[in-house]
Design a protein around this motif. Structure first.
Motif: not given
Length: 464
Positions: A92, A152, A156, A159, A169, A171
């Protein structure tokens, strides 16, 4: 940075700092399969790290024979045998840059390759019974910088929107309170935690893993020649190449450079294009306040401009090094934010400021959960290793333009444990012209070496 990138790249130095992973060198560490160096071979692979080993395994498994591997020092004595033991993608963190530069489809392909590489390495170790501390597990990025934390989270979300229901992907975002509760950080030490992101990763002894792969190659008749540096390459008029070594020359139809940060020493076209960067790693005994069963994940600690990364070896009674914490990074803690680490191939010494930062990091990150230091002291070992970086933050894989029979897989951006295995698989397919049409299904075209990429100017690390 122009001056650092222009420093002439050298051979690997003699007497490097001793890597924690190599305190007990393997029995093949100084192997020379034949007493004298063969005068010729079909293929010469230069470099015995994970890339060279994986290329050799793929070639040999698909019918290639008469392969000689040259290593300047001991087997797997370069970056692979000197890293922090992390199989961790953090895709990411580069996804938005890749999407902006190359489009969503390529950004997705890169993320999937990194994820597949992690799984493939651990699966290979299991399938072949390689004893290498293979530990597929979760990881967490603890973020201390507010701007980075916002970026970040956006990455995320982007993504996951681009690749819904894809394992690469998956997370989980954690609040600062969850970080203190679940991951033991941000309490009684460095408390400026913004949040955290957790996902799939792993840890491994890359040295033991790669030595295991080399042994499989030796069973397939690989000729391994350690302590045999390649000094020069010469293109032969009738086709093929001559590799000069201190033990005499060897001629080959194909030469494969698995030399990462040292590549420009052998082929000057890579000077300033694959730039060495010295990294620092330490092994430290665990604090007495850490969980007896070990930390729940591997870690990265992300701050403005840089990061540190950490694994813990599985605790266990009587096992050498059991429970040790391996932590590396701290580049920007050095003088001029680590600028002097670029362009150097000297892994015989340390930057004292960076090593001190790593020495002091664990009680700060874990605070009151670290507890008292081990009775034998905190630090067990510190060492350095040489990585390779490119101007666009991507590996170089393929045949060098205009140089028939000269192949390369190098420049892994300190990210080799999630790039080398699959890049080596792709290179072997290109060399043998096997399954090349199917490569585009999983291998990013932007990794392939081109004249345009060779003309780029190095500006420093990307996707930090």
């Amino acid at each position: 940075m122009d001056q650092r990138a222009a420093i002439p790249v050298t051979l690997p130095r003699g007497n490097p700092t001793q890597s924690y992973w190599q305190l007990e060198p393997d029995e093949i560490a100084d192997l020379q399969s034949t007493t004298s160096l063969p005068e010729k071979a079909d293929t010469v692979i230069i470099g015995s790290g994970i890339t060279g080993a994986a290329v050799a395994f793929n070639l040999l498994s698909n019918g290639a024979r008469d392969i000689v591997m040259l290593e300047a020092r001991l087997a797997c004595s370069g970056a692979t045998g000197r890293n922090g033991g992390h199989t961790k993608a953090a895709s990411y963190r580069s996804f938005l840059d890749h999407e902006r530069e190359y489009g969503t489809a390529t950004a997705v392909k890169i993320a999937r390759l990194e994820h597949a590489n992690i799984r493939a390495v651990h699966a290979f170790a299991k399938e072949h019974g390689i004893q290498c501390d293979s530990n597929p597990c979760g990881t967490v990025d603890i973020v201390y910088d507010a701007a980075q934390w916002e970026a970040d989270q956006r990455a995320v979300q982007a993504m996951q929107a681009a690749m819904p229901d894809d394992d690469a992907a998956k997370y989980t975002i954690h609040s600062a309170a969850e970080v203190r509760e679940k991951f033991f950080c941000g309490r009684g030490g460095d408390e400026g935690v913004c949040g955290a992101i957790s996902y799939e990763a792993g840890s491994i002894s890359a040295y033991k893993f790669t030595v295991g792969v080399l042994k499989l190659c030796l069973d397939k008749k690989l000729n391994l020649q350690t302590n045999t540096p390649a000094l020069r390459l010469e293109k032969l008029a009738g086709g093929g190449w001559k590799v000069e070594t201190p033990r005499g020359p060897i001629r080959a139809q194909k030469v494969i450079l698995a030399t990462n940060g040292y590549t420009a020493h052998l082929w000057k076209r890579f000077q300033g294009v694959i730039v060495p960067l010295r990294g620092h790693v330490t092994a430290q005994r665990p604090g007495q306040g850490l969980p007896a069963g070990g930390l729940p994940t591997t870690y990265s600690f992300v701050y403005a401009g840089g990061y540190d990364y950490l694994i813990q070896r599985r605790p266990g009674r009587g096992a050498p090094g059991a429970g040790d914490v391996v932590i590396g990074g701290a580049l920007v803690r050095g003088a001029a934010e680590g600028a002097s680490e670029f362009g150097t191939t000297d892994d015989t010494e340390f930057d004292d400021i960076i090593v001190r930062a790593l020495y002091n990091s664990l009680p700060r990150y874990f605070g009151d959960r670290w507890g008292a230091d081990h009775a034998d002291g905190r630090v067990r070992r510190a060492w350095t290793g040489i990585m390779g970086y490119s101007p666009d933050g991507l590996p170089f894989v393929g045949e060098v333009p205009g140089e028939k029979g000269l192949w390369v897989a190098a420049s892994f951006q300190g990210h080799g444990m999630v790039l080398c295995w699959m890049c080596a698989r792709a290179l072997a397919a290109l060399v043998q012209r096997r399954g090349v049409d199917a490569l585009s299904d999983w291998f990013p075209d932007v990794y392939k070496i081109t004249e345009q990429r060779l003309g780029l100017t190095f500006k420093g690390r990307l996707h930090v």
